[in-house]
Design a protein around this motif. Sequence first.
Motif, PDB file in Angstrom:
ATOM      1  N   SER A  64      -0.408   3.509   7.660  1.00 32.14           N
ATOM      2  CA  SER A  64      -1.515   2.751   8.257  1.00 32.14           C
ATOM      3  C   SER A  64      -1.335   2.652   9.764  1.00 32.14           C
ATOM      4  O   SER A  64      -0.219   2.463  10.268  1.00 32.14           O
ATOM      5  CB  SER A  64      -1.582   1.338   7.656  1.00 32.14           C
ATOM      6  OG  SER A  64      -1.486   1.365   6.247  1.00 32.14           O
ATOM      7  N   ILE A 124      -6.345  -2.610  11.622  1.00 30.83           N
ATOM      8  CA  ILE A 124      -5.505  -1.789  10.748  1.00 30.83           C
ATOM      9  C   ILE A 124      -6.402  -0.872   9.940  1.00 30.83           C
ATOM     10  O   ILE A 124      -7.398  -1.323   9.354  1.00 30.83           O
ATOM     11  CB  ILE A 124      -4.658  -2.649   9.785  1.00 30.83           C
ATOM     12  CG1 ILE A 124      -3.782  -3.636  10.555  1.00 30.83           C
ATOM     13  CG2 ILE A 124      -3.776  -1.756   8.917  1.00 30.83           C
ATOM     14  CD1 ILE A 124      -2.937  -4.539   9.665  1.00 30.83           C
ATOM     15  N   SER A 161      -6.179   2.631   7.185  1.00 29.89           N
ATOM     16  CA  SER A 161      -5.350   3.547   6.412  1.00 29.89           C
ATOM     17  C   SER A 161      -5.443   4.949   7.005  1.00 29.89           C
ATOM     18  O   SER A 161      -6.531   5.449   7.301  1.00 29.89           O
ATOM     19  CB  SER A 161      -5.807   3.568   4.954  1.00 29.89           C
ATOM     20  OG  SER A 161      -5.216   4.642   4.253  1.00 29.89           O
ATOM     21  N   SER A 188     -10.224  -0.405   6.137  1.00 25.59           N
ATOM     22  CA  SER A 188      -9.845  -0.925   7.453  1.00 25.59           C
ATOM     23  C   SER A 188     -10.184  -2.408   7.532  1.00 25.59           C
ATOM     24  O   SER A 188     -11.117  -2.880   6.875  1.00 25.59           O
ATOM     25  CB  SER A 188     -10.564  -0.163   8.571  1.00 25.59           C
ATOM     26  OG  SER A 188     -11.969  -0.370   8.496  1.00 25.59           O
ATOM     27  N   TYR A 248      -5.523  -6.816   4.978  1.00 26.09           N
ATOM     28  CA  TYR A 248      -5.305  -5.404   4.605  1.00 26.09           C
ATOM     29  C   TYR A 248      -4.777  -5.299   3.177  1.00 26.09           C
ATOM     30  O   TYR A 248      -5.121  -4.377   2.439  1.00 26.09           O
ATOM     31  CB  TYR A 248      -4.325  -4.785   5.590  1.00 26.09           C
ATOM     32  CG  TYR A 248      -4.215  -3.279   5.489  1.00 26.09           C
ATOM     33  CD1 TYR A 248      -5.332  -2.468   5.677  1.00 26.09           C
ATOM     34  CD2 TYR A 248      -3.001  -2.664   5.225  1.00 26.09           C
ATOM     35  CE1 TYR A 248      -5.243  -1.086   5.604  1.00 26.09           C
ATOM     36  CE2 TYR A 248      -2.889  -1.294   5.157  1.00 26.09           C
ATOM     37  CZ  TYR A 248      -4.018  -0.504   5.343  1.00 26.09           C
ATOM     38  OH  TYR A 248      -3.923   0.869   5.271  1.00 26.09           O
TER      39      TYR A 248
END
Length: 562
Positions: free
Chosen positions: A430, A447, A449, A456, A469
């Motif tokens: 990530s 964040i 992936s 996200s 997340y």
Amino acid sequence: MIHLLLFSLIAGIAASLLAVPLHKNGLGEEKESNSDYRAAAVISTAIVIALGTAVFYYTTNLDQHWSSVWVLLLAAAILGAILDGGVFRKGKIAAAAIAVLAGIYILSAPLLNANTKFKAVEMDQQVEIEAFDETQTPASVPPKFARNKMKKAFGQVPNTSYYDLGHLQIQKVKDDYVYIAPVEFSGFFKWWNGKTTPGYFRMSATDSADNPKFIASEMTYTETSYFNKQVDRHMRLQFPELIFYGDVQLEIDDEGNPHYIRSYGKFISARNGFDVKGIVMTDPMTGKVEKFALADIPDYIDGAVSPEAVSLQNSYFGKYVHGFWNSFVGKKDVKLPSDEGTEANVSPIFDENGHMYYFTDFTSPKEGVDSMLGYALTDGRTGKATYYTGDLEESYMDSQGALQIIEKKFIEKKWSGEMPVLYNFYGEASWLTPVLDSNGFLQNYFIVSAANPEISVFGNSPNDALKLYKTALQRGGSSVDGSSGAEEVKAAITVKRVYKERAGDFTIVSVKAEDGRNFLISSETIPEAVYIQEDDKLSIMYIETGELFLPVKELTNLSIAD
């Protein structure tokens, strides 16, 4: 300084003997010259060349190694071969030929030593880095934001008009991850009047709410001092033949005392390539200089290997996997290191033990491709690097792709990402990226992936984003611990305590059950979680990850169920 003068004098004498005609019938003489005339010509020419050489090496800080004067000796030998006659001409033609061969050897080194460069930096290979410990906070305050805050706090500096903010450096001081930036002179006359700088700024690299603090610590030898007080020149005068690579950096010991360091090493071959061997360290107040091999550097030094040296090593590893010509023609297995790093195209990060590494991701040389081919972590103290291929069955997005997603996500606000770093969050590769507005102020943490860009989240802090997340990964079908063995468990619990906090557009609900277990629920996954109160009876489905807070996948509030 004595070495510089002696080196320049020897170079001047050698070049003068090669350039000045010594034969009595040498070309350019209208009549026979006596020996006194020729001696005076040699001496005067030697003095002029020696002075020019001394000025050149003093101003450029170039290493004072014999191989660095080959151009001067070649030019002098060619000139002497043209002007001189007799046996002296033959000798100077031979000297010119030797200088030409030396030049060919030096200039052709990049064509011939590509395989040696690759072997010098060849990395161990693994699949994936270890999972990040969610109880820790990553050092994710972007340097641009930290620098902005330090500039706004510059009023703490005495005689502010004399100084500017110097280069920003991240490091660990005791148990804290901090940014350090020295106060530097703003010009020659400010240095002439001030003589010393008053200290440096310090700010947390994990807490964006922290305010910069000015630490008083006088420094005489700095990057912006002049003449022999300039710290890199001071290092050069103490070690005239060492091969340095990268800028000087400020490191702080555990007592808060500043030290300037610079990486040194050796050429791979001829005068090309660089292999780091250690550091030179200078006390900026006293000027005391010490030399350390990498194995002997003090414990408080985090970045013994300069980011410039790491970036160079990454380019060798990516380009020269099959030699020099393959890097231009064919480009089989060639990987290009990213230029999205915060220091010389690499980003310093820390592991759970507080050890610093430089992060770099590699992408394809083919234009328009944002797929990541792998990523590397280079130990900041030893220079030893590990290359991670990632899951070969999945295609990972590179750092540029992560930045493009952020740009599109916040296109109306004109926000952008900075300092993308790849982590293993819950078994998922990530990208964690701070998001800044157009003025350089931190807005949130994003964040996404690397393998599944549709997953996200963003939050006000890295830990807020991590909580969101975790639930986003559950919703997307991923296992939050990276293992297919993570068990889904049903349970009936009674709420003893409940805590709700806002994270981005959603609410994170933390529940402590009467049996002592803790659960984490996101309103993004279960919107009705916001209604949970103490003494409510819940029927839940959670993931048995072994963590302190267990993620809830499904929930029924029996106390308010129809």
